[in-house]
Every structure is written in structure tokens, then in C-alpha cells.
Design a protein around this motif. Sequence first.
Motif: not given
Lengths: 112, 109
Positions: A40-45, B6-7, B101-103
Motif C-alpha cells: 500500500x505504499x509508494x515505490x522507493x528507489x 495521487x488522489x 503512493x498509488x490509487x
Amino acid sequence: EADIYQTPRYLVIGTGKKITLECSQTMGHDKMYWYQQDPGMELHLIHYSYGVNSTEKGDLSSESTVSRIRTEHFPLTLESARPSHTSQYLCASSFRGNYGYTFGSGTRLTVV
Amino acid sequence: EDKVVQSPLSLVVHEGDTVTLNCSYEVTNFRSLLWYKQEKKAPTFLFMLTSSGIEKKSGRLSSILDKKELFSILNITATQTGDSAVYLCAVTYGNKLVFGAGTILRVKS
């Protein structure tokens, strides 16, 4: 069909073990990357390479190390795994000047 | 600090609905904005946008970039259950990407 391969797909290991996550691509891409992604988290380089014998640390501090001895191969090593290393690790590659990355299927690592 | 926002964070719709996903960014030396679809495995590439106002289309998906207002939208029309996924926005700076973070999109039948 994937042209970038990561192994293993899933790994559960004990604390303190040394592990190497493999990443290989057959497209002749000069640039390769490792990303870390928690659910559920963003990708981190965490690491990237612009070519053979070139490696750099990414935006997220990581205790892992990488090597780039061959164009097609970009392994990531953890000398002593800890539970905080539990995450998904994604490898990617691209041609110089091309911003469309190709990702591998990822390695889901669990350290117990 | 470079960032991509993002939202909404998640969205549940019914099949046939149209959805719009948003991505705003603050980066130095912007070069391009990319959209990815991520299901259970790795992200798959959807679009790359470099110029303002030019819509990219692929089937039921389309996207557009506004470099003045620093945002992009991804539209999906006539949604299907197979569209259920996490949609990631990423912005390139230098030779690297920074991801949002994505939707999370869930399409109910």
C-alpha cells in the motif's frame, strides 16, 4: 512475456542470514534499478546503475548492496537480514534516454 | 523535496462507470510523467506524457498532462472488473523516477 527476471519470487528467511536477490534482463538495457515497496505504499528507489561497474544509492537509505559486473545482471545483497527488511523488492531496467521502465515480477521477502 | 501526490487513495465503482484518477507533482527539472498499472505483481507501463494538453489514449484509458498546474489525470471509461488494480503515477527527474503512493481502484460487477 517478461524480459526481466527476478528470483526468487518469494523468500522467507531467519534473522541474520545473508541473502542475494537476483535480477537479470535480456534486453541489453544499460540502466537498472532496485525499488522497495511496502504494501500500500509508494515505490522507493534504493539502488541504480547506469552501466557496468556503475552503482549508486537511491533516495531511500538501504542496508543492501548491489553490483553490476555484467550488463544483464544486477543482484542485490543483504549481508545480515532483519525483520525490518521485510518488503517487496522490484528490479527495473531501461535504455538510456528512454523513460519507459520494464519491471520484473518482484521478490517478496519476509524475514522472521 | 520532490514529491508526487495521487488522489483519491482508493476508489470503488461499479462496472460501466467512468473514473478519473489524479496526480499532482512538485519536482525540479521535470522531464516526463508516467502512469503504471500494478496488479499482484510488478507495475506495467500505461502512458508517458511529456507535453501539456496532448491526450494519450489506449482503448478505454486516456491521460493528459498540465505542466502549468503540475498535474495529470488518468481516465478510464466503461470500467471492467479487470481494471481493478493500483494505478501508479511517476515523474522523472534527471534519470530517476519518483512514484506516488498509488490509487487503489476496485471495480465491482
